[in-house]
Design a protein around this motif. Structure first.
Motif, PDB file in Angstrom:
ATOM      1  N   PRO A  71       0.810  -1.212   0.000  1.00 20.25           N
ATOM      2  CA  PRO A  71       0.000   0.000   0.000  1.00 20.25           C
ATOM      3  C   PRO A  71       0.849   1.271   0.000  1.00 20.25           C
ATOM      4  N   SER A  72       1.934   1.258   0.713  1.00 20.00           N
ATOM      5  CA  SER A  72       2.862   2.389   0.699  1.00 20.00           C
ATOM      6  C   SER A  72       4.186   1.913   1.282  1.00 20.00           C
ATOM      7  N   SER A  73       5.252   2.284   0.607  1.00 16.74           N
ATOM      8  CA  SER A  73       6.569   1.879   1.060  1.00 16.74           C
ATOM      9  C   SER A  73       7.577   2.950   0.669  1.00 16.74           C
ATOM     10  N   TRP A  74       8.420   3.329   1.612  1.00 17.07           N
ATOM     11  CA  TRP A  74       9.464   4.301   1.367  1.00 17.07           C
ATOM     12  C   TRP A  74      10.769   3.621   0.968  1.00 17.07           C
ATOM     13  N   TRP A  75      10.855   2.314   1.112  1.00 16.78           N
ATOM     14  CA  TRP A  75      12.109   1.618   0.878  1.00 16.78           C
ATOM     15  C   TRP A  75      12.605   1.698  -0.558  1.00 16.78           C
ATOM     16  N   PRO A  76      11.766   1.662  -1.583  1.00 15.61           N
ATOM     17  CA  PRO A  76      12.316   1.833  -2.942  1.00 15.61           C
ATOM     18  C   PRO A  76      13.030   3.166  -3.121  1.00 15.61           C
ATOM     19  N   LEU A  77      12.504   4.232  -2.529  1.00 12.92           N
ATOM     20  CA  LEU A  77      13.165   5.531  -2.613  1.00 12.92           C
ATOM     21  C   LEU A  77      14.535   5.478  -1.948  1.00 12.92           C
TER      22      LEU A  77
ATOM     23  N   LEU B  59      16.388   2.867  -1.378  1.00 13.51           N
ATOM     24  CA  LEU B  59      17.259   1.983  -2.135  1.00 13.51           C
ATOM     25  C   LEU B  59      17.830   2.681  -3.366  1.00 13.51           C
ATOM     26  N   CYS B  60      16.999   3.436  -4.063  1.00 12.50           N
ATOM     27  CA  CYS B  60      17.484   4.180  -5.243  1.00 12.50           C
ATOM     28  C   CYS B  60      18.470   5.275  -4.847  1.00 12.50           C
ATOM     29  N   LEU B  61      18.198   5.971  -3.766  1.00 12.82           N
ATOM     30  CA  LEU B  61      19.132   6.995  -3.309  1.00 12.82           C
ATOM     31  C   LEU B  61      20.472   6.379  -2.898  1.00 12.82           C
ATOM     32  N   ALA B  62      20.423   5.241  -2.216  1.00 15.02           N
ATOM     33  CA  ALA B  62      21.657   4.567  -1.818  1.00 15.02           C
ATOM     34  C   ALA B  62      22.425   4.074  -3.041  1.00 15.02           C
ATOM     35  N   ALA B  63      21.710   3.544  -4.052  1.00 14.79           N
ATOM     36  CA  ALA B  63      22.380   3.093  -5.271  1.00 14.79           C
ATOM     37  C   ALA B  63      23.005   4.273  -6.009  1.00 14.79           C
TER      38      ALA B  63
ATOM     39  N   MET C 273      21.836  -2.040   3.553  1.00 16.68           N
ATOM     40  CA  MET C 273      20.865  -1.724   4.607  1.00 16.68           C
ATOM     41  C   MET C 273      19.473  -1.455   4.022  1.00 16.68           C
ATOM     42  N   ALA C 274      19.411  -0.738   2.899  1.00 13.67           N
ATOM     43  CA  ALA C 274      18.116  -0.450   2.277  1.00 13.67           C
ATOM     44  C   ALA C 274      17.489  -1.726   1.736  1.00 13.67           C
ATOM     45  N   MET C 275      18.295  -2.638   1.190  1.00 15.41           N
ATOM     46  CA  MET C 275      17.743  -3.910   0.711  1.00 15.41           C
ATOM     47  C   MET C 275      17.194  -4.738   1.863  1.00 15.41           C
TER      48      MET C 275
END
Length: 137
Positions: A86-92, A94-98, A121-123
């Motif tokens: 429904p909502s997740s901040w983790w993709p953001l 993960l992309c910032l960390a990459a 850590m983000a993964m």
């Protein structure tokens, strides 16, 4: 899934034809083939065949689906499709960390190592986000 598989396989054949025509066209215009565009289109051919093969393999494994039948109704495909976050901040994150890690390639090893740590850590957070908090089961 067979229909989607055949679509991707046919796209791969089309991309291969366009790639060959592009190579000959640039060879005639420049005296030699243009390697970057030809390689990019060759990668598109590979990706299209890879996705087409996966879909055909999966269709063979799971059997006929409603979208494979010409007499199927839209309601035949109704039902639960799967779980969508429904909502997740983790993709953001993960992309910032990459992005930080890739910038570390240019700036220095110290920044790259910090970026790799942040990606890991983000993964971990992305994978285990439903084991804590409101959505834990």
């Amino acid at each position: 899934m067979k229909v989607q598989g055949w679509l991707f396989l046919l796209c791969g054949v089309f991309f291969a034809g366009v790639d060959i025509a592009y190579w000959f066209w640039t060879k005639a215009a420049m005296g030699r083939g243009e390697p970057v565009g030809t390689t990019a289109m060759a990668i598109s051919v590979g990706f299209a065949f890879m996705v087409g093969y996966y879909l055909m393999f999966t269709a063979r494994r799971i059997g006929a689906q409603p979208e494979d039948s010409k007499q199927a109704e839209i309601s035949d495909g109704a039902g639960e499709i799967g779980f969508f976050s429904p909502s997740s901040w983790w993709p953001l994150f993960l992309c910032l960390a990459a992005a930080f890690a890739f910038a570390g390639f240019v700036i220095g090893l110290w920044m790259f190592l910090i970026g790799v740590f942040l990606v890991i850590m983000a993964m971990i957070g992305f994978v285990f986000q439903y084991y804590r908090g409101n959505f834990s089961h």
